[in-house]
Write an enzyme that holds these catalytic residues in place. Structure first.
Site, PDB file in Angstrom:
ATOM      1  N   CYS A   1       0.887  -1.071  -0.590  1.00 15.98           N
ATOM      2  CA  CYS A   1      -0.346   0.498   0.249  1.00 15.98           C
ATOM      3  C   CYS A   1       0.509   1.367  -0.261  1.00 15.98           C
ATOM      4  CB  CYS A   1      -0.813  -0.252   1.581  1.00 15.98           C
ATOM      5  SG  CYS A   1      -2.056  -1.278   1.091  1.00 15.98           S
TER       6      CYS A   1
ATOM      7  N   ASP B   1      13.171   3.616  29.313  1.00 17.11           N
ATOM      8  CA  ASP B   1      11.919   3.668  29.110  1.00 17.11           C
ATOM      9  C   ASP B   1      11.992   5.514  29.818  1.00 17.11           C
ATOM     10  OD1 ASP B   1      13.926   4.710  31.697  1.00 17.11           O
ATOM     11  OD2 ASP B   1      12.491   5.019  32.588  1.00 17.11           O
TER      12      ASP B   1
ATOM     13  N   ASP C   1      19.468   1.116  28.293  1.00 15.08           N
ATOM     14  CA  ASP C   1      19.381   2.472  28.447  1.00 15.08           C
ATOM     15  C   ASP C   1      20.395   1.823  30.233  1.00 15.08           C
ATOM     16  OD1 ASP C   1      19.285   5.052  29.244  1.00 15.08           O
ATOM     17  OD2 ASP C   1      17.388   4.718  29.994  1.00 15.08           O
TER      18      ASP C   1
END
Length: 689
Positions: A15, A583, A403
């Site tokens: 698409c 986070d 992290d």
């Protein structure tokens, strides 16, 4: 000159390419970039903008719709899709019940129900297939429309000839299963399209502007560069700016990754969304609206999402060759048997058998049904999947980037050591009782259960410490510069001292403590063969110390958001498939850049860029997500293997009319249904992972 539009109706990478080609064909369009994740098309014009109606007509000719960028969210499309799914199953279930002889419906009723599912609820497949056929293009829509219509017409013929069982349920179930899969995929993706706004919502919607008549509260969007603003303790900065007066500590952990608040005074810069503690600040607005750090970060995330090559469904790739090949083989079969027998009626039967048996029901179901089953299992295990392709990338990952603050660590100061007078902790907790500072919270939590006295004449000096009278003694708590008494700094975290006059009573060391399950989780990930990396916005020494303790050799500190994304990109350039776990908002560009971005629970804005969101605390859910991703990939491969094997074996048998004695097209319909059922049952095994 350019404009951005919302494009409705995109479902896959095919698409995306068709939308780009459609818009590029309009006069005056120089360049088109389509972002499947946000369902947006950015059109760059040569001299002047093209007429919106011309762009809309170009999209509608390909079966898509255009909406303005600022158009309100259209929930009617989702409601329509759900109604189509419900209608398809309402028509299909009575037919499937008839297969098992639970009751028998007249064939005219069966034909009407099958038509309602295939041509009514599934009309979108036929509409898009027709639009593509006019341009000599094919896709899964072509395969679905062809299979459903031929199966329905064959069932009509069988019924008219008095067959005891006309396979109407095959045509109906084909549409029902595929509409369900498409709806679940679209719903998961749509949950993510508006989530980038959460980044901007970190900044408050109201600001306190200092005017000639005093302070006035105004909407943040009305603030202009140069305006003087007041930011009170416990509130967030509404815009980027420079401190003119006042001192405070500014918490930027969610934005920059620095776990402890940073002292700010006149001349220092502050960014929108940063929380102010310990004092009020007067700031001069520097960047507002779309020019703030947060807004630029949101655009960077969107850009990273758009630049990542979307996973292309194998069925869509195969369909470009599969449909013409099946049509050609069917026509060849018709011609060969007509020439051999001299009767068109006899030649028609093996040709139709081939078309029916080659219907791509199992091929179309192989991935979406497995993905749907995995989505349900993931949700029960605390994993929200916004993009199914990220699950596949997680299974293929060679490198995992972690992290530090809030991911491997708890993301808040925790008392690690107390030295000196036995009453040091109790007295320090008394001094910190009125403070909202993160260090104060860490001290108070450590002193829970102790008899903490009240403090009088409390005073906070941002960036230095606090002081007050406790049990008749004037005490001070803070840095060596504030106390005037030297003591060594902590190798990691922060160390504060408690003094009475010029006498040091004791020291407290606070660190960002490691999560309880971090060491075990890291060891488990390493055993899986993943190469581990640590990218942190914290100090380089803190990052390297944590990396050494966990056995992560590549530990980098002082990483800005762009640095993390660049680090991920560098790994990808070396051929790595990268998963990133974070986070904070500062992780957003890296989460978007990674092949599989995984956010931990907490801040909604951190989930904006991550296609995989862990909803439960700890790193154990990360391990469960990896196992589910590996199992899902295995099931999808099994399904695709079955779907391709089914066609490779039965299509030649149908072409040589070897299935005619066993029922011909009727057997083909039954085999197609069995193939689909096998794929579905195999996918349902994922519910037990």
């Amino acid at each position: 000159m350019d404009r951005t539009f919302k494009v409705e109706g995109m479902t896959c990478a095919s698409c995306l390419r068709r939308v780009e080609k459609a818009l590029a064909s309009v006069d005056g369009v120089a360049e088109v970039k389509v972002n499947l994740a946000t369902e947006e098309a950015r059109v760059v014009f040569r001299d002047r903008p093209a007429d919106d109606a011309a762009l809309a007509r170009a999209l509608e000719a390909r079966g898509y719709r255009m909406a303005a960028e600022d158009a309100p969210a259209d929930t009617s499309a989702e409601r329509e899709a759900l109604v189509r799914v419900a209608a398809a199953w309402a028509c299909t279930l009575p037919l499937m019940a008839g297969m098992f002889h639970l009751f028998h419906l007249p064939w005219q009723v069966q034909a009407a129900l099958a038509a309602g599912s295939a041509f009514g609820a599934g009309s979108g497949f036929f509409r898009r297939a027709a639009a593509q056929a006019l341009r000599l293009e094919t896709s899964m829509d072509t395969l679905i429309a062809l299979g459903a219509s031929v199966t329905w017409l064959f069932a009509i013929r069988e019924a008219l000839q008095g067959s005891p069982h006309a396979p109407f349920e095959s045509a109906a179930a084909l549409a029902a299963f595929l509409l369900t899969g498409k709806y679940l995929e679209a719903k998961a993706r749509h949950r993510a399209t508006g989530s980038l706004e959460a980044l901007v919502r970190l900044a408050p919607v109201l600001a306190v502007r200092i005017g000639p008549g005093g302070d006035e509260e105004v909407p943040t969007r009305f603030v202009q560069p140069g305006d003087r603003l007041r930011v009170r303790p416990g509130t967030a900065c509404p815009v980027d700016g420079t401190v003119l007066a006042g001192r405070a500590e500014v918490e930027e952990a969610l934005l920059t990754g620095e776990p402890l608040p940073v002292p700010k005074g006149p001349g220092d810069g502050v960014i929108a969304g940063a929380m102010v503690h310990g004092g009020a600040l007067e700031i001069e607005a520097a960047s507002t609206g779309q020019d703030t750090w947060l807004s630029r970060l949101a655009r960077q995330v969107a850009q990273a999402q758009g630049s990542r090559a979307p996973a292309q469904d194998l069925a869509d790739r195969v369909s470009a060759v599969f449909v013409p090949a099946v049509l050609a083989l069917s026509l060849l079969t018709l011609a060969a048997w007509w020439w051999h027998t001299g009767h068109l009626a006899e030649a028609w039967r093996p040709a139709v058998t081939l078309l029916v048996i080659a219907c791509p029901c199992a091929l179309g179901l192989a991935t979406p049904v497995a993905s749907a089953a995995a989505l349900g299992t993931a949700a029960r295990n605390g994993l929200l999947v916004r993009d199914a392709s990220a699950m596949e990338a997680l299974a293929r990952a060679t490198d995992l980037v972690l992290d530090k603050t809030g991911t491997l660590t708890q993301g808040r100061p925790t008392l690690a050591d107390v030295a000196g007078d036995p009453d040091t902790l109790r007295l320090a907790a008394a001094l910190e009782r009125p403070s909202e500072h993160p260090v104060a919270r860490g001290v108070r939590e450590a002193a829970e259960g102790l008899p903490v006295p009240e403090v009088e004449d409390f005073r906070a000096l941002p960036g230095l410490g606090v002081e007050g009278r406790v049990e008749g003694r004037w005490l001070r708590l803070g840095s060596p510069a504030f106390l005037g008494v030297p003591f060594p700094a902590a190798p990691a975290g922060v160390r504060i001292g408690l003094a009475e006059g010029d006498r040091l009573l004791g020291t407290l060391t606070l660190t960002d403590a490691l999560r309880e399950d971090a060491a075990e989780a890291v060891a488990d990930l390493r055993r899986q063969g993943l190469r581990l990396h640590l990218f942190s916005g914290d100090r380089a020494e803190a990052a390297q110390a944590l990396g050494a303790s966990l056995g992560i050799p590549d530990a980098r500190g002082g990483c800005a958001p762009a640095d993390k994304a660049a680090g991920v990109q560098a790994l990808q350039a070396q051929g790595a498939v990268v998963a990133f776990v974070g986070d904070g908002v500062n992780d957003a560009p890296a989460l978007a850049q990674a092949d599989a971005g995984i956010s931990l629970p907490g801040l909604e804005a951190a989930q904006a860029a991550a296609p995989l969101n862990l909803l439960r605390e700890g790193l154990v859910p990360l391990l469960q997500a990896r196992r589910l991703a590996l199992r899902t990939r295995a099931v999808i491969r099994q399904n695709l293997g079955w779907a391709f094997g089914y066609n490779l074996v039965l299509v030649p048998l149908a072409a040589f009319n070897l299935l005619d004695r066993l029922g011909g097209p009727m057997l083909a319909g039954a085999a197609m249904g069995l193939s689909s059922l096998t794929v579905v049952l195999n996918a349902l095994r994922l519910r037990r992972v």
